[in-house]
Design an enzyme around this catalytic site. Structure first.
Site, short mmCIF file in Angstrom:
data_model
loop_
_atom_site.label_atom_id
_atom_site.label_comp_id
_atom_site.label_asym_id
_atom_site.label_seq_id
_atom_site.Cartn_x
_atom_site.Cartn_y
_atom_site.Cartn_z
N GLY A 43 -4.55 7.10 2.26
CA GLY A 43 -4.77 8.68 1.75
C GLY A 43 -5.79 8.94 1.07
O GLY A 43 -6.03 10.33 0.65
N PHE A 44 -6.95 8.18 0.79
CA PHE A 44 -7.99 8.51 0.16
C PHE A 44 -9.34 7.91 1.16
O PHE A 44 -9.01 7.16 2.09
CB PHE A 44 -8.34 7.68 -1.34
CG PHE A 44 -7.24 8.25 -2.14
CD1 PHE A 44 -7.76 9.24 -2.90
CD2 PHE A 44 -6.05 7.85 -2.21
CE1 PHE A 44 -7.05 9.77 -4.08
CE2 PHE A 44 -5.13 8.36 -3.20
CZ PHE A 44 -5.73 9.15 -4.19
N GLY A 48 -4.49 -2.11 -0.88
CA GLY A 48 -3.62 -1.53 -1.82
C GLY A 48 -3.29 -0.15 -2.13
O GLY A 48 -3.94 0.62 -1.44
N HIS A 72 -7.00 -1.85 9.26
CA HIS A 72 -6.27 -2.96 8.76
C HIS A 72 -6.42 -3.92 10.22
O HIS A 72 -5.91 -3.97 11.03
CB HIS A 72 -4.78 -3.10 8.51
CG HIS A 72 -4.56 -2.76 7.19
ND1 HIS A 72 -4.30 -3.45 6.23
CD2 HIS A 72 -4.30 -1.12 6.70
CE1 HIS A 72 -4.16 -2.67 5.14
NE2 HIS A 72 -4.27 -1.47 5.48
N GLU A 87 -5.85 -7.05 10.72
CA GLU A 87 -4.92 -8.05 10.66
C GLU A 87 -3.60 -7.55 11.16
O GLU A 87 -2.63 -8.24 11.75
CB GLU A 87 -4.60 -8.55 9.41
CG GLU A 87 -3.55 -7.88 8.52
CD GLU A 87 -3.84 -6.46 7.96
OE1 GLU A 87 -3.20 -5.57 7.74
OE2 GLU A 87 -5.38 -6.29 8.03
N CYS A 137 -9.24 -1.56 3.37
CA CYS A 137 -8.74 -0.50 2.88
C CYS A 137 -9.06 -0.18 1.59
O CYS A 137 -10.16 0.33 1.21
CB CYS A 137 -7.04 -0.64 3.19
SG CYS A 137 -6.06 0.66 2.92
N LEU A 138 -8.19 -0.22 0.54
CA LEU A 138 -8.48 -0.01 -0.88
C LEU A 138 -9.76 -0.90 -1.26
O LEU A 138 -10.65 -0.42 -1.87
CB LEU A 138 -7.33 -0.30 -1.67
CG LEU A 138 -7.75 -0.17 -3.40
CD1 LEU A 138 -8.06 1.33 -3.61
CD2 LEU A 138 -6.48 -0.23 -4.14
N SER A 192 1.06 -1.31 0.03
CA SER A 192 0.01 -0.05 -0.04
C SER A 192 0.67 1.29 0.19
O SER A 192 0.32 2.44 -0.36
CB SER A 192 -0.78 0.20 1.04
OG SER A 192 -1.94 -1.03 1.05
N GLN A 213 -12.78 1.14 -0.18
CA GLN A 213 -12.96 2.23 -1.08
C GLN A 213 -13.94 1.83 -2.28
O GLN A 213 -14.62 2.30 -2.74
CB GLN A 213 -11.87 2.93 -1.28
CG GLN A 213 -11.24 3.66 -0.04
CD GLN A 213 -9.77 4.02 -0.13
OE1 GLN A 213 -9.15 3.72 -0.98
NE2 GLN A 213 -9.25 4.24 0.91
N GLY A 248 -2.50 3.91 -4.49
CA GLY A 248 -3.22 4.47 -5.28
C GLY A 248 -4.60 5.02 -5.24
O GLY A 248 -5.22 4.88 -4.36
N ASN A 298 -3.24 2.79 6.98
CA ASN A 298 -2.63 3.26 6.15
C ASN A 298 -3.44 3.60 4.78
O ASN A 298 -3.61 2.64 3.88
CB ASN A 298 -1.57 2.26 5.77
CG ASN A 298 -0.57 2.66 4.55
OD1 ASN A 298 -0.52 3.75 4.21
ND2 ASN A 298 -0.04 1.58 3.67
#
Length: 397
Positions: A327-328, A254, A367, A369, A283-284, A60, A287, A256, A325
């Site tokens: 940024g979006f 992940g 996260h 985990e 996380c990703l 990530s 989103q 981006g 972790n």
């Protein structure tokens, strides 16, 4: 080996061999470590006190330069077990203090040598507090990090490299970090001090994990819950995933911009939902699920990166200490009515969890985990397994 590294550090400490140049032409100087070279990425900060090897090896962090706020990074060395990925995607690292000799029974290599081996540019001796304050006030900037033993830096070239880089917004990095070949996870469970990693020999459920930059500890947790896991690349069609006959599908973390990855991921996820497949995203993956359900995402000013983030579970009315972790974030405004918000950040009230009403589909931004609580959020894996069991009963009836 350690004596040689010490001598190298003493020699290098006499001059600035490392440099960080930001997009506004602000310059930070320090002592270079790791790989000699330069790298451009988004400069962010992480507030974790432990787990630097897992952080640096987390896919990530692709496209990012990590500024660690905790000063004593590297003091336990690196080991052969705490890897989150086989390849390191982090662009660079920044530490406040010189790396001391490692002191840990699991250590097999000095962090400096490990960084060099994995071609990660680093700096020590930099004012990480000043840099963190800058990011806090101005937002995460683009930057270029460089290390030269001869202290030869072409400042204008570094500035140009920084300005020319497009940044993380509108950038799909999942397709770069995803597996190039589908595989079955080797079944190792989470690490235990008494015996290290042990293999899961009871495959009660089959989970297909879509790899947008998956962390290995997520796969280990699925092994703890007696799951066989097939890992597929991020562009694998829903039809191919369903042909594997999974009991449930996992949407991984992940790097981006989720909107960029969503150009191909949204339709895949929507088709899986239409087939009543139990889904769990982190996380990703969280989103992307929101986008597939009609929501929107946006880039955050700072992002959340650390192992001390309090999140409120709005269903159970309790607080979890989480590792994060990203940024979006998922946008709260105009969120479709079929989405229920299940968790929120107690730092800024941003959305930390959602679920689809009347369907076995849910996700979280953090996260579970990573064990910062230490195990406040492991119940989410059990919730996914419970959804799989309920879905199987519906199919039989």
């Amino acid at each position: 080996m350690i004596k040689k590294l010490k001598k190298a550090h003493l020699k290098n400490s006499q001059k600035n061999t490392g440099i960080l140049v930001l997009e506004n032409k602000k310059i930070f100087k320090g002592i270079g470590i790791g790989y000699q070279g330069e790298a451009t990425g988004e400069v962010c900060f992480n507030t974790s006190l432990t787990g630097y090897q897992e952080i640096i090896s987390d896919p990530s962090y692709a496209g990012q330069i990590i500024n660690f706020t905790f000063p004593h990074i590297g003091n336990v060395g690196t080991n052969k077990e705490d890897f989150e990925s086989d390849k390191i995607w982090t662009k660079g690292v920044i530490f406040n203090s010189e790396i001391t000799s490692p002191s840990n029974y699991r250590s097999f290599q000095h962090l400096d040598a490990w960084l060099k081996k994995n071609k990660i540019v680093g700096i020590t001796g930099l004012d990480t507090r000043s840099l963190t304050n800058f990011i806090r006030d101005k937002g995460a900037p683009r930057g270029t990090i460089a290390f030269s033993k001869k202290s030869k830096f072409h400042i204008n070239k570094l500035i140009n490299s920084t300005i020319k880089w497009s940044g993380l917004k509108n950038l799909d990095l999942a397709e770069k970090v995803t597996t190039q070949k589908n595989y079955i996870w080797k079944g190792l469970k989470t690490w235990k001090k008494e015996h290290g990693y042990r293999k899961n020999n009871q495959n009660s459920f089959h989970v297909v994990a879509i790899d947008y930059g998956i962390k290995k500890n997520i796969l280990r947790y699925f092994s703890d819950f007696k799951c066989k896991v097939t890992v597929v690349s991020c562009k694998t069609s829903a039809e191919k995933i369903l042909s594997l006959k999974p009991n449930g599908v996992f949407l991984s973390n992940g790097p981006g911009d989720p909107a960029a990855t969503g150009k191909y991921a949204i339709q895949i996820i929507q088709n899986l939902i239409k087939n009543k497949m139990p889904l769990f995203g982190i996380c990703l993956g969280h989103q992307l699920l929101a986008l597939a359900l009609g929501g929107k995402t946006k880039k955050m000013k700072l992002g959340h990166r650390g192992a001390n983030h309090p999140v409120k579970n709005l269903i159970n009315d309790n607080v979890e200490i989480t590792s994060q972790n990203h940024g979006f974030e998922v946008v709260r405004e105009n969120l479709p009515k079929n989405i229920q918000i299940t968790h929120k950040s107690l730092f800024d009230n941003s959305i930390e969890g959602i679920r689809l009403k009347n369907n076995p589909v849910f996700s979280v931004q953090y996260h579970p985990e990573s064990n910062p609580g230490p195990q406040d959020s492991v119940y989410l894996f059990q919730e996914f397994i419970n959804n799989i069991k309920k879905n199987a009963k519906k199919k039989r009836s």
